[in-house]
Scaffold this active site. Sequence first.
Site, PDB file in Angstrom:
ATOM      1  N   HIS A  67     -13.330  14.731 -40.486  1.00  0.00           N
ATOM      2  CA  HIS A  67     -13.093  15.181 -39.121  1.00  0.00           C
ATOM      3  C   HIS A  67     -11.647  15.631 -38.982  1.00  0.00           C
ATOM      4  O   HIS A  67     -10.936  15.784 -39.972  1.00  0.00           O
ATOM      5  CB  HIS A  67     -13.460  14.094 -38.107  1.00  0.00           C
ATOM      6  CG  HIS A  67     -12.721  12.815 -38.311  1.00  0.00           C
ATOM      7  ND1 HIS A  67     -11.377  12.702 -38.138  1.00  0.00           N
ATOM      8  CD2 HIS A  67     -13.158  11.586 -38.709  1.00  0.00           C
ATOM      9  CE1 HIS A  67     -10.992  11.467 -38.391  1.00  0.00           C
ATOM     10  NE2 HIS A  67     -12.049  10.772 -38.751  1.00  0.00           N
ATOM     11  N   HIS A  92      -8.732  13.756 -40.875  1.00  0.00           N
ATOM     12  CA  HIS A  92      -8.707  14.026 -42.315  1.00  0.00           C
ATOM     13  C   HIS A  92      -8.166  15.423 -42.574  1.00  0.00           C
ATOM     14  O   HIS A  92      -7.357  15.639 -43.473  1.00  0.00           O
ATOM     15  CB  HIS A  92     -10.114  13.953 -42.904  1.00  0.00           C
ATOM     16  CG  HIS A  92     -10.813  12.641 -42.705  1.00  0.00           C
ATOM     17  ND1 HIS A  92     -11.948  12.514 -41.943  1.00  0.00           N
ATOM     18  CD2 HIS A  92     -10.539  11.401 -43.169  1.00  0.00           C
ATOM     19  CE1 HIS A  92     -12.348  11.253 -41.958  1.00  0.00           C
ATOM     20  NE2 HIS A  92     -11.504  10.554 -42.685  1.00  0.00           N
ATOM     21  N   CYS A 141     -18.271 -14.659 -39.058  1.00  0.00           N
ATOM     22  CA  CYS A 141     -19.496 -14.372 -38.314  1.00  0.00           C
ATOM     23  C   CYS A 141     -20.563 -13.955 -39.313  1.00  0.00           C
ATOM     24  O   CYS A 141     -20.387 -12.958 -40.024  1.00  0.00           O
ATOM     25  CB  CYS A 141     -19.272 -13.251 -37.300  1.00  0.00           C
ATOM     26  SG  CYS A 141     -20.819 -12.681 -36.551  1.00  0.00           S
ATOM     27  N   CYS A 165     -21.932 -10.370 -38.711  1.00  0.00           N
ATOM     28  CA  CYS A 165     -21.113  -9.251 -39.186  1.00  0.00           C
ATOM     29  C   CYS A 165     -20.784  -9.377 -40.670  1.00  0.00           C
ATOM     30  O   CYS A 165     -20.299  -8.420 -41.270  1.00  0.00           O
ATOM     31  CB  CYS A 165     -19.783  -9.208 -38.432  1.00  0.00           C
ATOM     32  SG  CYS A 165     -19.949  -9.164 -36.664  1.00  0.00           S
ATOM     33  N   CYS A 213     -17.662 -13.759 -31.405  1.00  0.00           N
ATOM     34  CA  CYS A 213     -17.666 -12.472 -32.092  1.00  0.00           C
ATOM     35  C   CYS A 213     -18.006 -11.393 -31.074  1.00  0.00           C
ATOM     36  O   CYS A 213     -18.994 -11.492 -30.359  1.00  0.00           O
ATOM     37  CB  CYS A 213     -18.711 -12.490 -33.207  1.00  0.00           C
ATOM     38  SG  CYS A 213     -19.257 -10.843 -33.667  1.00  0.00           S
ATOM     39  N   HIS A 225     -21.655  -9.853 -31.788  1.00  0.00           N
ATOM     40  CA  HIS A 225     -22.869 -10.662 -31.704  1.00  0.00           C
ATOM     41  C   HIS A 225     -22.844 -11.689 -30.563  1.00  0.00           C
ATOM     42  O   HIS A 225     -23.825 -12.386 -30.352  1.00  0.00           O
ATOM     43  CB  HIS A 225     -23.118 -11.370 -33.032  1.00  0.00           C
ATOM     44  CG  HIS A 225     -23.438 -10.409 -34.145  1.00  0.00           C
ATOM     45  ND1 HIS A 225     -22.465  -9.739 -34.849  1.00  0.00           N
ATOM     46  CD2 HIS A 225     -24.618  -9.969 -34.619  1.00  0.00           C
ATOM     47  CE1 HIS A 225     -23.050  -8.948 -35.737  1.00  0.00           C
ATOM     48  NE2 HIS A 225     -24.346  -9.058 -35.623  1.00  0.00           N
ATOM     49  N   LYS A 234     -12.102  10.341 -25.748  1.00  0.00           N
ATOM     50  CA  LYS A 234     -12.129   9.806 -27.098  1.00  0.00           C
ATOM     51  C   LYS A 234     -13.200  10.519 -27.928  1.00  0.00           C
ATOM     52  O   LYS A 234     -14.312  10.738 -27.476  1.00  0.00           O
ATOM     53  CB  LYS A 234     -12.433   8.315 -27.043  1.00  0.00           C
ATOM     54  CG  LYS A 234     -11.961   7.608 -28.277  1.00  0.00           C
ATOM     55  CD  LYS A 234     -12.015   6.115 -28.067  1.00  0.00           C
ATOM     56  CE  LYS A 234     -11.479   5.397 -29.268  1.00  0.00           C
ATOM     57  NZ  LYS A 234     -10.050   5.201 -29.230  1.00  0.00           N
ATOM     58  N   LYS A 273     -19.524  11.210 -30.870  1.00  0.00           N
ATOM     59  CA  LYS A 273     -20.681  12.069 -31.091  1.00  0.00           C
ATOM     60  C   LYS A 273     -21.408  12.327 -29.776  1.00  0.00           C
ATOM     61  O   LYS A 273     -21.900  13.422 -29.529  1.00  0.00           O
ATOM     62  CB  LYS A 273     -21.640  11.422 -32.093  1.00  0.00           C
ATOM     63  CG  LYS A 273     -21.223  11.696 -33.527  1.00  0.00           C
ATOM     64  CD  LYS A 273     -22.148  11.031 -34.509  1.00  0.00           C
ATOM     65  CE  LYS A 273     -21.644  11.238 -35.936  1.00  0.00           C
ATOM     66  NZ  LYS A 273     -22.212  10.285 -36.873  1.00  0.00           N
TER      67      LYS A 273
END
Length: 512
Positions: free
Chosen positions: A18, A21, A126, A129, A143, A146, A295, A298
Amino acid sequence: MSRIYITTPIYYVNAEPHLGHAYTTLIADALKRYYQQQGIEAFLLTGTDEHGDKIAEAAKAGGMEPKAYADKISAIFRATWDTCGIAYDHFIRTTDDYHKEFVQQILQKIYDSGDIYFGEYGGFYCFGCERFYTEKELVQGKCPDHQREPTYIKEKNYFFRMGKYQERLLDHIQTHADFIRPERYRTEALAFLREPLEDLCISRPKSRLEWGIALPFDSNYVTYVWFDALISYVSALKFKGEQHVETFWPKANHLIGKDILKTHAVYWPTMLMAAGMPLYQRLNVHGYWVMASGKMSKSLGNVVRPLEMKERYGLDAFRYFLMREMVFGQDATFSLDALINRINADLANNFGNLVSRVLAMQEKYFAGAVQPLGREWPKEDVELSDRFRRAEEELQRHMVGLQFHRALESVWAAIDHTNRYIVQTSPFVLVKDPVKRGRVGEILHHLLEAIRTTARLTAPFLPDTAREIRTLLAVSDGTANDRAPWGSFFVPGHKVLPPKILFPRIEPTAEG
RNA sequence: CGCGGGGUGGAGCAGUCUGGCAGCUCGCAAGGCUCAUAACCUUGAGGUCCCGGGUUCAAAUCCCGGCCCCGCAACCA
């Protein structure tokens, strides 16, 4: 011969290329081209970082083996840079055999010297995760993903005695003002070092993470990110031969985004010290691109894909925008409006149109044949060539400090001057008087020099455009007499081509 | 006392390190030119350089204090 070794970070293969990079890679490419033009031997490295939890998980989610998944994403990065004509000299993958071997050599060496030890690590883990959280990361003790309390577990791991090198590093940064730049990041690195450095956990048990490079001294563990990723900067040179390590490594200039400052400013130098290797020459840190539309996401549909930008606006235009708009080191805003504005104002109106009007007159008045210059140059001719000489001096000064925006600004000041020169000398009026035909030829000769010089000065930033201009000037690419003094390059009678639109104007209404 | 970034004409930004007439692009107004991609050139309007102190011959720039805004919650360089 002097040398420079330029590196981009190795990009983590959990996402496709993106804007971020692209920016780092494009400035690396521009720097390389610039230094080469200065007669300095430059080596450019980029590549991909392919080990770790996230990759293993992403692969699993796609029903793939980690290596196959990494192959796929890594290939996308490589293809992107290839399509963008990035002049990289080596593309490293952390899954390459030579890299894995070199990482193990370094680990063994440091282990043997006693700077890696086996210890116990306790933390909040966790199971959802599959990772540890620091107390700061936890939200009300839970967490954040979760919403459940993590378990405090202890785990045996290998640690690097980073703290041992704190004083030496501090001293190095303090005595080398240019080691980390711009200044604000050097200050920040010094702030890190105000606190005692803790030893660095460098392993993960294979029971928890298999996708990594095995520790040479304990096959139940793999090395965690630092020793894997950072060492790639050296292993790539090693791959090219020991000679490359010796000549290029001490001239290493890393380019990174501000997010990985700590790893590069603190972990990496201490690792090099422990390995008995010289430190890199400079760490060059840039800021973030902030999307004007919010921000990058997508769902908002505002992800900037380099290849899409190339397709829609042209690679050189995209490169120009990124380097002209961002002050190296600071954050900058990305918006299509700003991009289009830069393209229309700077590239189409000022630069592209200049080339058009000059070549059009050369064609119309002299069928493309360059006319001779007189022995004595009028004041305005001398001023024009002086203006470009000054632009070149300014450009060089700004490139040393990575001030790309100012380097380009300097060239554009000369372009502006050239547009004014045309109005002041008015060859299109003089040409109506047969007696003044000689003077018109001189003016156009100077204008061709202005264009040739602009192409040379902007070549590191706008490589395709520079090539196209050389074609239009019917000059072979990168000739030895490229640096011929103003006025002595074109042989009278040499024919240049008719104009061509280098940068089409973009109608803002047609774009979102 | 978490860390960091920022506040400069209507908009977006340079300039601050290394003090010296406040600059650029866009937009706006008037004019010029006709070679050129409706491009180019000239002139103009528009600014308490966040606020208050201090240093200095001189402060957007250095020092001290304060106010306000924004990231650090990722598909990140």
